[in-house]
Motif scaffolding. Structure first.
Motif, PDB file in Angstrom:
ATOM      1  N   PHE B  27      -2.855  11.874  -8.141  1.00  0.00           N
ATOM      2  CA  PHE B  27      -2.577  11.492  -9.524  1.00  0.00           C
ATOM      3  C   PHE B  27      -2.782   9.994  -9.725  1.00  0.00           C
ATOM      4  N   ARG B  28      -2.223   9.193  -8.805  1.00  0.00           N
ATOM      5  CA  ARG B  28      -2.369   7.735  -8.903  1.00  0.00           C
ATOM      6  C   ARG B  28      -3.836   7.323  -8.925  1.00  0.00           C
ATOM      7  N   LEU B  31      -5.431   8.373 -12.233  1.00  0.00           N
ATOM      8  CA  LEU B  31      -4.915   7.546 -13.332  1.00  0.00           C
ATOM      9  C   LEU B  31      -5.517   6.144 -13.267  1.00  0.00           C
ATOM     10  N   GLU B  32      -5.609   5.604 -12.063  1.00  0.00           N
ATOM     11  CA  GLU B  32      -6.177   4.268 -11.874  1.00  0.00           C
ATOM     12  C   GLU B  32      -7.647   4.265 -12.329  1.00  0.00           C
ATOM     13  N   ARG B  35      -7.666   4.703 -16.245  1.00  0.00           N
ATOM     14  CA  ARG B  35      -6.578   4.046 -16.987  1.00  0.00           C
ATOM     15  C   ARG B  35      -7.036   3.498 -18.330  1.00  0.00           C
ATOM     16  N   GLY B  36      -8.339   3.211 -18.443  1.00  0.00           N
ATOM     17  CA  GLY B  36      -8.876   2.714 -19.706  1.00  0.00           C
ATOM     18  C   GLY B  36      -8.544   3.651 -20.867  1.00  0.00           C
ATOM     19  N   VAL B  38      -5.867   5.449 -21.291  1.00  0.00           N
ATOM     20  CA  VAL B  38      -4.477   5.204 -21.704  1.00  0.00           C
ATOM     21  C   VAL B  38      -4.416   3.950 -22.580  1.00  0.00           C
ATOM     22  N   PHE B  39      -5.041   2.870 -22.104  1.00  0.00           N
ATOM     23  CA  PHE B  39      -5.007   1.603 -22.848  1.00  0.00           C
ATOM     24  C   PHE B  39      -5.635   1.759 -24.232  1.00  0.00           C
ATOM     25  N   LYS B  40      -6.804   2.419 -24.258  1.00  0.00           N
ATOM     26  CA  LYS B  40      -7.528   2.505 -25.529  1.00  0.00           C
ATOM     27  C   LYS B  40      -6.805   3.383 -26.550  1.00  0.00           C
ATOM     28  N   ASN B  43      -3.846   1.468 -27.767  1.00  0.00           N
ATOM     29  CA  ASN B  43      -4.299   0.388 -28.632  1.00  0.00           C
ATOM     30  C   ASN B  43      -4.742   0.885 -30.011  1.00  0.00           C
ATOM     31  N   ALA B  56       1.915   3.514 -23.848  1.00  0.00           N
ATOM     32  CA  ALA B  56       1.150   3.645 -22.598  1.00  0.00           C
ATOM     33  C   ALA B  56       2.035   4.287 -21.525  1.00  0.00           C
ATOM     34  N   GLN B  57       3.277   3.839 -21.482  1.00  0.00           N
ATOM     35  CA  GLN B  57       4.232   4.391 -20.505  1.00  0.00           C
ATOM     36  C   GLN B  57       4.503   5.876 -20.781  1.00  0.00           C
ATOM     37  N   ALA B  60       1.579   7.969 -19.729  1.00  0.00           N
ATOM     38  CA  ALA B  60       1.572   8.114 -18.268  1.00  0.00           C
ATOM     39  C   ALA B  60       2.629   9.135 -17.815  1.00  0.00           C
ATOM     40  N   TRP B  64       1.819  12.691 -15.960  1.00  0.00           N
ATOM     41  CA  TRP B  64       2.434  13.048 -14.677  1.00  0.00           C
ATOM     42  C   TRP B  64       3.121  14.413 -14.761  1.00  0.00           C
ATOM     43  N   TYR B  81      -7.627  12.892 -22.213  1.00  0.00           N
ATOM     44  CA  TYR B  81      -7.700  12.580 -23.646  1.00  0.00           C
ATOM     45  C   TYR B  81      -6.784  13.494 -24.452  1.00  0.00           C
TER      46      TYR B  81
END
Lengths: 224, 183
Positions: B27-28, B31-32, B35-36, B38-40, B43, B56-57, B60, B64, B81
């Motif tokens: 998962f990590r 996600l890594e 991760r873009g 999540v940010f986008k 935002n 964002a949290q 995530a 999970w 997405y």
């Protein structure tokens, strides 16, 4: 600035998006704390207030059902006390059942399903929840009488019905009249959708309005 | 007999722990790598930096939670997405902590827009204006379009037919063009 917006075409919108993408990558303002946390299972969600409300409702229903069961089992020889106890018992069980149904529906929400399906499911759940709350609320226009009778008998040893039967008669009459009036109004307003919407909004408040707005928004999006 | 039984239980528990550890690592890594997204998404739906971080949290967290049900045969980004957009829409509708406070527009954008040249800052601001003018569902559509996702993937994420997606994107383009020329 306006000149720039005027000349900004869709391709430029895409390039602006890519620019933003690069900045977001560099920017440290948003951190995924999860990547630093070692205990992923301990993460808590903020999107569960409805679930907490149901847990409180189930707990209250359980308390009512247990209290009423203990009450009516001790007063089986007095018909009106037995009936009052059974009514409160049934109300407690209904609260547990309704809470459990909503809780199960919430737990079945799968956020990885298609966006429109989930958003519609969430909004419909809210409508059911608000309408159910309204029905439960209305039933208390009569339920308060056996409930108060139980409190008087349990706390002070006073048999309310034996001492003041008029309280029960008038209370039941007013309660039934109120419920009947609301039912008539609801039936009549069914032929006038705008009026029904106004009545629902007034009765259920902002939650229903919001849920309906979301459903309308989804329908508009699908049809556009 | 009892010893064999206990040994079996112990082995079962160890296997479960290893599974959980593997799942955690997998998962990590995923996600890594993505991760873009999540940010986008965060935002696109939140202007306040605190709300954005909360969203964002929240994304995530829900990723999970949903991860055990993720079907490895499907594209991870499509799955991500779906979760991210569903969470963002619900988060926005539940009302962020700070969203209600009316912060001046430019100040809200300052944190992301500030580290570029004047011209590029204007482009990002104009982009935000376009995004903010849309309702949450059309915003999701625009985000996926700007991300250059295929019509098939957009249809899969949103739960529409490909034809419907094509029509909506055509209308969205027209609307944006009109908005831009009318600004």
């Amino acid at each position: 600035m306006r000149q720039m917006e005027k000349t900004m075409e869709l391709d430029e919108l895409k390039s602006a998006w890519q620019l933003l993408d690069r900045r977001l990558e560099q920017h440290a303002a948003i951190n995924l704390h999860i990547l630093k946390e070692s205990q992923l299972d301990r993460l808590r969600s903020r999107l569960r207030p409805l679930a907490w409300g149901q847990i409180v409702q189930i707990a209250a229903g359980l308390f009512m059902a247990l209290w009423a069961a203990a009450f009516w089992s001790q007063h089986r020889d007095v018909a009106h006390l037995l009936i009052a106890g059974l009514i409160v018992h049934a109300a407690g069980l209904s609260m547990i059942l309704l809470g459990a149904v909503v809780l199960v529906s919430i737990s079945r929400i799968d956020y990885s399903a298609p966006v429109l399906a989930i958003q519609r499911q969430l909004a419909q759940l809210r409508v059911i929840y608000v309408r159910g709350g309204f029905v439960v609320g209305m039933s208390w226009s009569i339920l308060w009488i056996p409930f108060v009778a139980l409190i008087f008998q349990s706390a002070f040893g006073i048999d309310l019905y034996a001492n003041a039967p008029s309280v029960a008669y008038i209370g039941v009459a007013v309660g039934i009249a109120l419920m009947f009036g609301v039912w008539l109004l609801h039936r009549w307003s069914a032929r006038h959708p705008e009026l029904q919407r106004t009545l629902d909004d007034a009765a259920a408040g902002a939650s229903l309005v919001r849920a309906r707005r979301i459903l309308d928004e989804i329908a508009r999006f699908e049809q556009s | 007999m009892t010893r064999v039984h206990n040994r079996t239980i112990q082995m079962g528990q160890q296997a479960l722990l290893m599974d959980a550890a593997d799942r955690n690592t997998q998962f990590r890594e995923l996600l890594e790598r993505h991760r873009g997204i999540v940010f986008k998404v965060a935002n696109a739906y939140c202007r306040d930096p605190h709300d954005r971080a909360d969203l964002a949290q929240e994304i995530a967290t829900q990723l999970w939670r949903a991860f055990p049900r993720y079907d490895g045969e499907r594209t991870f980004s499509t799955w991500m997405y779906r979760v991210a957009l569903n969470v963002a829409l619900s988060f926005r509708r539940s009302g962020g902590r700070h969203e209600q406070l009316l912060v001046p527009f430019d100040a809200q954008l300052h944190d992301v827009a500030a580290n570029g040249t004047d011209e590029s800052d204007e482009r990002v601001r104009a982009l935000y204006r376009c995004i903010d003018a849309l309702d949450p569902l059309n915003r999701a559509l625009l985000l996926l379009y700007l991300e250059e996702r295929s019509y098939r993937e957009i249809a899969d994420i949103l739960g529409l037919s490909e034809t419907n997606v094509a029509t909506k994107i055509g209308r969205l383009k027209e609307r944006l063009r009109n908005d831009m020329s009318g600004a």
